[in-house]
Design a protein around this motif. Structure first.
Motif, short mmCIF file in Angstrom:
data_model
loop_
_atom_site.label_atom_id
_atom_site.label_comp_id
_atom_site.label_asym_id
_atom_site.label_seq_id
_atom_site.Cartn_x
_atom_site.Cartn_y
_atom_site.Cartn_z
N GLY A 124 0.81 -1.21 0.00
CA GLY A 124 0.00 0.00 0.00
C GLY A 124 0.84 1.26 0.00
N ARG A 125 1.93 1.26 0.77
CA ARG A 125 2.77 2.46 0.85
C ARG A 125 3.56 2.67 -0.44
N ILE A 126 4.03 1.58 -1.04
CA ILE A 126 4.75 1.73 -2.32
C ILE A 126 3.84 2.34 -3.36
N LEU A 127 2.63 1.81 -3.49
CA LEU A 127 1.70 2.34 -4.49
C LEU A 127 1.30 3.77 -4.16
N MET A 128 1.09 4.08 -2.87
CA MET A 128 0.73 5.44 -2.50
C MET A 128 1.89 6.40 -2.80
N SER A 129 3.11 5.94 -2.57
CA SER A 129 4.27 6.77 -2.90
C SER A 129 4.33 7.06 -4.40
N LEU A 130 4.03 6.06 -5.20
CA LEU A 130 4.03 6.25 -6.64
C LEU A 130 2.88 7.16 -7.08
N LEU A 131 1.75 7.09 -6.37
CA LEU A 131 0.64 8.00 -6.68
C LEU A 131 1.03 9.45 -6.39
N LEU A 132 1.76 9.67 -5.29
CA LEU A 132 2.22 11.02 -4.98
C LEU A 132 3.18 11.52 -6.05
N LYS A 133 4.09 10.66 -6.48
CA LYS A 133 5.04 11.05 -7.53
C LYS A 133 4.30 11.33 -8.84
N ALA A 134 3.25 10.56 -9.11
CA ALA A 134 2.46 10.80 -10.33
C ALA A 134 1.79 12.16 -10.26
N ALA A 135 1.22 12.49 -9.10
CA ALA A 135 0.57 13.79 -8.94
C ALA A 135 1.58 14.92 -9.10
N ASP A 136 2.80 14.71 -8.60
CA ASP A 136 3.84 15.74 -8.71
C ASP A 136 4.23 16.00 -10.17
N ARG A 137 4.03 15.02 -11.03
CA ARG A 137 4.36 15.25 -12.44
C ARG A 137 3.13 15.66 -13.25
N GLY A 138 2.00 15.92 -12.55
CA GLY A 138 0.84 16.50 -13.22
C GLY A 138 -0.32 15.57 -13.47
N VAL A 139 -0.29 14.37 -12.90
CA VAL A 139 -1.38 13.41 -13.09
C VAL A 139 -2.45 13.62 -12.02
N ARG A 140 -3.71 13.69 -12.43
CA ARG A 140 -4.81 13.80 -11.47
C ARG A 140 -5.07 12.43 -10.84
N VAL A 141 -5.06 12.39 -9.51
CA VAL A 141 -5.22 11.13 -8.78
C VAL A 141 -6.48 11.20 -7.93
N ARG A 142 -7.35 10.20 -8.11
CA ARG A 142 -8.55 10.08 -7.27
C ARG A 142 -8.56 8.68 -6.65
N LEU A 143 -8.70 8.64 -5.34
CA LEU A 143 -8.72 7.36 -4.62
C LEU A 143 -9.99 7.27 -3.80
N LEU A 144 -10.77 6.21 -4.05
CA LEU A 144 -12.02 5.96 -3.33
C LEU A 144 -11.90 4.62 -2.61
N VAL A 145 -12.05 4.63 -1.30
CA VAL A 145 -11.93 3.40 -0.52
C VAL A 145 -13.17 3.23 0.36
N ASP A 146 -13.44 1.99 0.70
CA ASP A 146 -14.55 1.68 1.61
C ASP A 146 -14.10 1.89 3.05
N ASP A 147 -14.95 2.50 3.84
CA ASP A 147 -14.56 2.86 5.21
C ASP A 147 -14.43 1.65 6.11
N LEU A 148 -15.27 0.65 5.92
CA LEU A 148 -15.21 -0.52 6.80
C LEU A 148 -14.01 -1.39 6.46
N GLY A 149 -13.72 -1.51 5.16
CA GLY A 149 -12.60 -2.35 4.75
C GLY A 149 -11.25 -1.69 4.98
N THR A 150 -11.20 -0.37 4.88
CA THR A 150 -9.91 0.32 4.91
C THR A 150 -9.64 1.02 6.24
N ARG A 151 -10.66 1.55 6.91
CA ARG A 151 -10.50 2.20 8.20
C ARG A 151 -9.43 3.30 8.14
#
Length: 455
Positions: A35-62
């Motif tokens: 999860g952290r590796i992918l989230m780190s890559l999502l941050l790097k993607a946003a820094d290069r101009g990519v729009r990132v949207r993440l939708l998670v379920d509250d019970l499964g993800t907390r």
């Protein structure tokens, strides 16, 4: 994609290659290595101009980590929570769940990643170490990568969920960002984390994988055919009774199954057919369709109450000729049952359907009332003989004698479990294999509870 590390590599490559947008929708997104590796890559993607949207379920993800708020401060990153509970932890959360069970009971079980509106991944895997690595337990699952005409449907489905009132911005949750970290602080942490992970199993897989280069070079051998994306409308979480049943993926998949003429092969982590499903599968078998079903055994199932509910239908299915297999427990694996919730992971997590010679389905849908009636789900129906054969090969591998127990009835109508050990020697059991008296008793007791529609 059957192999977990390849499924992880595919996601990382799509995130790193994206230039416009990344949309991710998951039931579980763990704060672990994957999860952290992918989230780190999502941050790097946003820094290069990519729009990132993440939708998670509250019970499964907390979502409780206040650093999520810092991440959401990025102008190109937005995080929303599906059907949230106001309380983040402790007694308040438990009380709210009890008081609002009618709403809280409906969860978003979907798994979807869409990159640049051009490529998508869906299937059974959540974002967590256990779904991608085999270092701990043999975790059987399947994802599918798709492109082409089905992508506009995937984009629309994500937008429908994202824009629905039941999806709440993370900034509206009761998270106190006491650490007061800036995005630059977070970037420095991300850089240090990725350096620490340089020799991890996941990073090695990415470095050594041929798939990464093949995806970027356009050399992945896609199999072309008609694809249909099934997905529950997000309104199912709040107003299920107002939605025509024809819009539910379970109903749409049932129509496909009813039209099968020769073969039907199903793998489902949780399988509770009920009277309707039992009538459907036995009717197909009597009509000449070979019905083969693989699910978890009591020893490999991580929720005792689910197995108890499923066990009520085994003899009815077997009497009519339906072939049942139950996955064997991984060697040396220690498991301990809890009353209503799994403490260990189920060995089988895949949800696949092989219909006749040309249809294959991969998705998040289990064959139980929770998937069909309570949760929202997603899956891809594919019309292609090669994919059909590949999914069928997965099934045959999973039900081999050293992997699964084959169930049958003896002359007295009692269930027998048959398999083979590593040397090919026949094994026969007269009760649920690799279980204790306590596990069998607990499963039997729980099977009498009138809660089948909730599990």
């Amino acid at each position: 994609m059957q192999d977990g590390l390849s499924a992880f590599v595919a996601r990382t490559v799509l995130i790193e290659a994206a230039t416009v947008s990344l949309d991710l929708q998951y039931y579980i997104y763990e704060d672990d290595s994957a999860g952290r590796i992918l989230m780190s890559l999502l941050l790097k993607a946003a820094d290069r101009g990519v729009r990132v949207r993440l939708l998670v379920d509250d019970l499964g993800t907390r979502v409780v980590n206040p650093l999520v708020l810092t991440l959401d401060e990025h102008p190109l990153i937005e995080i929303r929570i599906f059907n949230p509970v106001e309380g983040r932890s402790g007694l308040r959360r438990a009380l709210e769940q009890a008081a609002n069970l009618g709403r809280i009971n409906h969860r978003m079980h979907n798994k979807l990643l869409v990159a640049d509106g051009l490529v998508m991944i869906t299937g059974g895997r959540n974002i967590a170490d256990g779904y991608f690595s085999r270092s701990d337990v043999e975790f059987l699952d399947v994802d599918v990568m798709a492109l082409g005409g089905v992508l506009p449907d995937a984009e629309q489905i994500f937008d429908d969920y994202w824009n629905n009132p039941v999806s709440v911005p993370v900034t509206e949750l009761s998270l106190d960002n006491l650490e007061d970290q800036s995005l630059d602080d977070l970037r420095r942490k991300v850089k240090a984390f990725l350096e620490d992970e340089a020799k991890s199993e996941f990073t090695d897989a990415l470095r050594q994988s041929q798939m990464a280069g093949e995806i970027l070079a356009g050399a992945i051998p896609f199999q072309w055919g008609r694809g249909t994306l099934f997905a529950d409308p997000p309104e199912k979480a709040l107003h299920r009774d107002r939605i025509p049943v024809e819009k539910f993926p379970g109903y749409q998949l049932e129509k496909v199954i009813r039209n099968s003429s020769a073969n039907l092969r199903i793998s489902a982590a949780y399988f509770i057919p009920g009277n309707i499903g039992t009538t459907l599968f036995t009717g197909l078998q009597q009509r000449g369709v070979n019905v083969d079903i693989l699910t978890n055994s009591l020893s490999s199932n991580d929720v005792a109450i689910v197995h108890g509910a499923y066990a009520r239908y085994r003899k009815k299915l077997l009497r009519k000729g339906v072939d049942l297999w139950e996955l064997r427990k991984a060697s040396g694996e220690k498991r301990r049952k809890r009353w209503f919730q799994g403490e260990s992971r189920a060995t089988l997590h895949a949800k696949t359907f092989v219909v006749d010679d040309s249809l294959g389905f991969v998705g998040s849908i289990n064959l139980d009332s929770r998937s069909l009636l309570q949760n929202t789900e997603i899956g891809l129906l594919m019309e292609n003989e090669s994919i059909n054969q590949e999914l069928s090969a997965f099934f045959e591998d999973w039900v081999a004698g050293d992997s699964a127990w084959h169930l049958s009835l003896n002359a007295q109508g009692k269930i027998r479990w048959r398999a083979r050990d590593g040397d090919g020697k026949a094994l026969v059991e007269t009760k649920d294999p690799e279980t204790t008296v306590w596990q069998r008793w607990l499963s039997w007791i729980l099977s009498w509870l009138p809660v089948e529609s909730q599990i």
